[in-house]
Scaffold this active site. Sequence first.
Site, PDB file in Angstrom:
ATOM      1  N   LYS A 172       0.964  -1.293  -0.147  1.00 57.44           N
ATOM      2  CA  LYS A 172      -0.011  -0.119  -0.166  1.00 57.44           C
ATOM      3  C   LYS A 172       0.913   1.260  -0.154  1.00 57.44           C
ATOM      4  O   LYS A 172       1.385   1.766   0.775  1.00 57.44           O
ATOM      5  CB  LYS A 172      -0.909  -0.130   1.272  1.00 57.44           C
ATOM      6  CG  LYS A 172      -2.155   1.054   0.814  1.00 57.44           C
ATOM      7  CD  LYS A 172      -2.731   1.648   2.309  1.00 57.44           C
ATOM      8  CE  LYS A 172      -1.596   2.923   2.688  1.00 57.44           C
ATOM      9  NZ  LYS A 172      -1.607   4.115   1.800  1.00 57.44           N
ATOM     10  N   GLY A 203      -5.042   3.454  -0.913  1.00 59.61           N
ATOM     11  CA  GLY A 203      -6.056   3.754   0.012  1.00 59.61           C
ATOM     12  C   GLY A 203      -5.597   4.332   1.063  1.00 59.61           C
ATOM     13  O   GLY A 203      -4.419   4.677   1.279  1.00 59.61           O
ATOM     14  N   GLY A 205      -4.317   5.679   4.643  1.00 65.38           N
ATOM     15  CA  GLY A 205      -3.763   4.960   5.938  1.00 65.38           C
ATOM     16  C   GLY A 205      -4.857   4.495   6.959  1.00 65.38           C
ATOM     17  O   GLY A 205      -4.899   3.447   7.215  1.00 65.38           O
ATOM     18  N   PRO A 206      -5.719   5.451   7.552  1.00 66.94           N
ATOM     19  CA  PRO A 206      -6.526   4.983   8.346  1.00 66.94           C
ATOM     20  C   PRO A 206      -7.570   3.861   8.011  1.00 66.94           C
ATOM     21  O   PRO A 206      -8.190   3.210   9.010  1.00 66.94           O
ATOM     22  CB  PRO A 206      -7.292   6.255   9.011  1.00 66.94           C
ATOM     23  CG  PRO A 206      -6.199   7.214   8.586  1.00 66.94           C
ATOM     24  CD  PRO A 206      -5.800   6.898   7.266  1.00 66.94           C
ATOM     25  N   GLU A 247       9.873   2.038  10.388  1.00 65.49           N
ATOM     26  CA  GLU A 247      11.054   3.139  10.262  1.00 65.49           C
ATOM     27  C   GLU A 247      10.420   4.324  10.093  1.00 65.49           C
ATOM     28  O   GLU A 247       9.666   4.644   9.201  1.00 65.49           O
ATOM     29  CB  GLU A 247      11.841   2.545   8.834  1.00 65.49           C
ATOM     30  CG  GLU A 247      13.163   2.949   8.344  1.00 65.49           C
ATOM     31  CD  GLU A 247      13.128   4.649   8.100  1.00 65.49           C
ATOM     32  OE1 GLU A 247      13.252   5.330   8.895  1.00 65.49           O
ATOM     33  OE2 GLU A 247      12.992   4.792   6.943  1.00 65.49           O
ATOM     34  N   CYS A 281      14.138  11.284   5.984  1.00 67.51           N
ATOM     35  CA  CYS A 281      13.931  11.139   7.430  1.00 67.51           C
ATOM     36  C   CYS A 281      15.241  11.012   8.174  1.00 67.51           C
ATOM     37  O   CYS A 281      15.224  11.332   9.386  1.00 67.51           O
ATOM     38  CB  CYS A 281      13.233   9.770   7.789  1.00 67.51           C
ATOM     39  SG  CYS A 281      13.674   8.417   6.980  1.00 67.51           S
ATOM     40  N   GLU A 381       9.893  16.698  13.663  1.00 70.42           N
ATOM     41  CA  GLU A 381      10.456  16.636  12.394  1.00 70.42           C
ATOM     42  C   GLU A 381       9.616  17.578  11.321  1.00 70.42           C
ATOM     43  O   GLU A 381       8.429  17.541  11.213  1.00 70.42           O
ATOM     44  CB  GLU A 381      10.131  14.907  12.112  1.00 70.42           C
ATOM     45  CG  GLU A 381      10.691  14.695  10.463  1.00 70.42           C
ATOM     46  CD  GLU A 381      10.449  13.227  10.483  1.00 70.42           C
ATOM     47  OE1 GLU A 381       9.349  12.559  10.464  1.00 70.42           O
ATOM     48  OE2 GLU A 381      11.442  12.560   9.788  1.00 70.42           O
TER      49      GLU A 381
HETATM   50  N1  LIG Z   1      10.199   8.897   8.187  1.00 66.49           N
HETATM   51  C1  LIG Z   1       9.812   8.772   6.988  1.00 66.49           C
HETATM   52  O1  LIG Z   1      10.600   8.516   6.027  1.00 66.49           O
HETATM   53  C2  LIG Z   1       8.654   9.838   6.719  1.00 66.49           C
HETATM   54  C3  LIG Z   1       8.213  10.706   7.614  1.00 66.49           C
HETATM   55  N2  LIG Z   1       7.184  11.302   7.302  1.00 66.49           N
HETATM   56  C4  LIG Z   1       6.660  12.235   8.363  1.00 66.49           C
HETATM   57  O2  LIG Z   1       5.205  12.283   8.455  1.00 66.49           O
HETATM   58  C5  LIG Z   1       4.783  13.364   8.290  1.00 66.49           C
HETATM   59  C6  LIG Z   1       3.379  13.337   7.746  1.00 66.49           C
HETATM   60  O3  LIG Z   1       3.524  12.676   6.109  1.00 66.49           O
HETATM   61  P1  LIG Z   1       2.570  11.633   5.595  1.00 66.49           P
HETATM   62  O4  LIG Z   1       2.622  11.449   4.164  1.00 66.49           O
HETATM   63  O5  LIG Z   1       1.217  11.888   6.080  1.00 66.49           O
HETATM   64  O6  LIG Z   1       2.855  10.385   6.464  1.00 66.49           O
HETATM   65  P2  LIG Z   1       2.317   9.168   7.183  1.00 66.49           P
HETATM   66  O7  LIG Z   1       3.026   8.450   7.974  1.00 66.49           O
HETATM   67  O8  LIG Z   1       1.000   9.562   7.219  1.00 66.49           O
HETATM   68  O9  LIG Z   1       1.932   8.204   5.786  1.00 66.49           O
HETATM   69  C7  LIG Z   1       3.042   7.145   5.325  1.00 66.49           C
HETATM   70  C8  LIG Z   1       2.105   6.002   4.929  1.00 66.49           C
HETATM   71  O10 LIG Z   1       1.454   5.376   6.086  1.00 66.49           O
HETATM   72  C9  LIG Z   1       0.068   5.327   5.625  1.00 66.49           C
HETATM   73  N3  LIG Z   1      -0.523   5.591   6.823  1.00 66.49           N
HETATM   74  C10 LIG Z   1      -0.662   6.554   7.341  1.00 66.49           C
HETATM   75  N4  LIG Z   1      -1.626   6.500   8.644  1.00 66.49           N
HETATM   76  C11 LIG Z   1      -1.823   5.008   8.864  1.00 66.49           C
HETATM   77  C12 LIG Z   1      -2.432   4.257   9.637  1.00 66.49           C
HETATM   78  N5  LIG Z   1      -3.245   4.866  10.892  1.00 66.49           N
HETATM   79  N6  LIG Z   1      -2.486   2.998   9.494  1.00 66.49           N
HETATM   80  C13 LIG Z   1      -1.767   2.464   8.305  1.00 66.49           C
HETATM   81  N7  LIG Z   1      -1.267   3.136   7.716  1.00 66.49           N
HETATM   82  C14 LIG Z   1      -1.335   4.471   7.536  1.00 66.49           C
HETATM   83  C15 LIG Z   1      -0.099   6.327   4.500  1.00 66.49           C
HETATM   84  O11 LIG Z   1      -1.192   6.074   3.704  1.00 66.49           O
HETATM   85  C16 LIG Z   1       1.168   6.108   3.857  1.00 66.49           C
HETATM   86  O12 LIG Z   1       0.991   4.849   2.771  1.00 66.49           O
HETATM   87  C17 LIG Z   1       5.757  14.059   7.478  1.00 66.49           C
HETATM   88  O13 LIG Z   1       5.431  15.545   7.553  1.00 66.49           O
HETATM   89  C18 LIG Z   1       7.042  13.765   7.837  1.00 66.49           C
HETATM   90  O14 LIG Z   1       7.281  14.563   9.219  1.00 66.49           O
HETATM   91  C19 LIG Z   1       6.413  11.307   5.978  1.00 66.49           C
HETATM   92  C20 LIG Z   1       6.860  10.441   5.298  1.00 66.49           C
HETATM   93  C21 LIG Z   1       8.015   9.655   5.486  1.00 66.49           C
HETATM   94  O1  LIG Z   2      20.193   6.403   0.282  1.00 65.68           O
HETATM   95  C1  LIG Z   2      19.377   6.667   0.230  1.00 65.68           C
HETATM   96  C2  LIG Z   2      18.585   7.104   1.332  1.00 65.68           C
HETATM   97  C3  LIG Z   2      18.657   6.956   2.599  1.00 65.68           C
HETATM   98  C4  LIG Z   2      17.628   7.224   3.496  1.00 65.68           C
HETATM   99  C5  LIG Z   2      16.336   7.724   3.364  1.00 65.68           C
HETATM  100  S1  LIG Z   2      15.094   8.231   3.883  1.00 65.68           S
HETATM  101  O2  LIG Z   2      15.892   8.560   5.351  1.00 65.68           O
HETATM  102  O3  LIG Z   2      14.401   6.868   4.297  1.00 65.68           O
HETATM  103  O4  LIG Z   2      14.424   9.296   3.710  1.00 65.68           O
HETATM  104  C6  LIG Z   2      16.080   8.026   1.710  1.00 65.68           C
HETATM  105  C7  LIG Z   2      17.289   7.395   0.949  1.00 65.68           C
END
Ligand SMILES: NC(=O)C1=CN([C@@H]2O[C@H](COP(=O)(O)OP(=O)(O)OC[C@H]3O[C@@H](n4cnc5c(N)ncnc54)[C@H](O)[C@@H]3O)[C@@H](O)[C@H]2O)C=CC1
Ligand SMILES: O=Cc1ccc(S(=O)(=O)O)cc1
Length: 478
Positions: A172, A203, A205-206, A247, A281, A381
């Site tokens: 997903k 779809g 997330g929630p 992650e 991240c 973040e």
């Molecule tokens: N650590 C990382 O790599 C990431 C961090 N983020 C952080 O999250 C914030 C919000 O971004 P979003 O796109 O809203 O990330 P998010 O965490 O809400 O979404 C990431 C994935 O999780 C799914 N998801 C969301 N809520 C869920 C739930 N309750 N149960 C199951 N699946 C769920 C989403 O549909 C999407 O596929 C960003 O501002 C950033 O700070 C966002 C994306 C990646």
């Molecule tokens: O090397 C590529 C790489 C490493 C970390 C991330 S993230 O931290 O998950 O955003 C993305 C790409």
Amino acid sequence: MLISCNFYIDGQWIDPVEPGPVHAIVNPADEKIIGTVLMGGKNDAHAAVDAARRAFDGYSQTSLAERRALLARLQAVFERRYTEMAQAISTEMGAPCDLAYDSQAECGPGHIKAALAAAESFAFESRSGPNGDLVCEPIGVCALITPWNWPINQIMSKLAPALLTGCTVVLKPSEFAPLSARLVAEFVHEAGYPSGVFNMLYGDGPVVGNELAEHPLVDMVSFTGSTAAGISVAKAAAGTVKRVVQELGGKSANIVFADTDLASTIRRGVRQAFNNTGQSCNAPTRMLVERPVYEQAIALAAEYGAQVQVAHPSQRGDVIGPLAMKRQFDTVQRYIGLGIQSGARLLIGGEGKPEGFSAGYFVRPTIFADVTNDMVIAREEIFGPVLCMMVFDTEEVAIRIANDSPFGLAAYVNTSDPVRAQRVARRLRAGTVSVNGVGQDYASPFGGFKQSGNGREWGRFGLHDYIEFKCINSDHSQ
Ligand SMILES: NC(=O)C1=CN([C@@H]2O[C@H](COP(=O)(O)OP(=O)(O)OC[C@H]3O[C@@H](n4cnc5c(N)ncnc54)[C@H](O)[C@@H]3O)[C@@H](O)[C@H]2O)C=CC1
Ligand SMILES: O=Cc1ccc(S(=O)(=O)O)cc1
């Protein structure tokens, strides 16, 4: 013509059985609608899980050699259609074309090759003790829930080990990165995977994500995204005691000691914090500078930051593009406002769009100095090109500030003293530590301490997520 994204379930491209609201695909560089994503409901999640469950019996019994051959075919398809992937990523989330081509899409073959290489030396069968034969078996049906910021990094770091170990999958992806996920499904199909081994649906997330996490026939969930969503996933999964690999977010410290080559360290720190428009991240968003060089570091950061070019993603070179979506634009604006209100010194950037950009989710690369670690901009973040600079007096204080965070994904240390570099690296509560700018290879583990997650992906570490260890005890004396 508008793009339309539907589901890939049981080897077929299908529309949802329980259609939810249609999600518009908006090009973040100009805010134009370029297509739609059909969003599913709980019954679509069930259909995908059922297909993966049916396929598991056969696929889990294939030999490692067969699965390696299939994954090598997937790599070949990916490499042949590489340019399409880079273009899709750039279009859907606004990565500048060179970043999309050289880094974002490259994660696909990168993770496949790392998984294949890891399998060469991985002990799938071994003796565990005098009576025990240890066999590694695929854990079962895996739900892969992924975000939009490095969409192929996050899909392929999960999918390659899952397929290699004999698991079947329901992906997903984020609806904000639908095009790259659709291509992954096309690549898997073209590589000749049996129907049902890989399934993909869109779809909320929630709704759909939560249903996958709760589903009794899903054996594990691998999640990348925000810490808040990761917690929801873990709660939803708890009722069925399935494995959950998370992650999550980060607020990584970049420690700059006075003995470092300051100009190159600051340039690199600014560049890394702004890379992918700050939407990584592991971005080093808290720069901690030793007092004797603090004012000089601030001047250098302001100088380099002002040279960072914001540009349309089609522009070649080392530029930064728009944020991926309006929600992210609004969030980043709010944090920049909070930084100003909290009394941090604004070095460059600030609220609003950069000059010359009226359409698109472009933001001004922003650097704050004199940030203290209790400010909201130092703790949360932001996920945008916003760098916080702070001063420290001693190594001990630098370590304390770096570790004073709910997150623990990555850390960065810069010093010309190799003994100190190792000493500090070993005290930082983070899953990866970069010394003097050395980056991470695909064979090494990626993941976080504390609220940044609970697993390690990439290379042989990623294989563990998808494996159940079984011990078969028998009399070995005969
Ligand atoms: N650590 C990382 O790599 C990431 C961090 N983020 C952080 O999250 C914030 C919000 O971004 P979003 O796109 O809203 O990330 P998010 O965490 O809400 O979404 C990431 C994935 O999780 C799914 N998801 C969301 N809520 C869920 C739930 N309750 N149960 C199951 N699946 C769920 C989403 O549909 C999407 O596929 C960003 O501002 C950033 O700070 C966002 C994306 C990646
Ligand atoms: O090397 C590529 C790489 C490493 C970390 C991330 S993230 O931290 O998950 O955003 C993305 C790409």
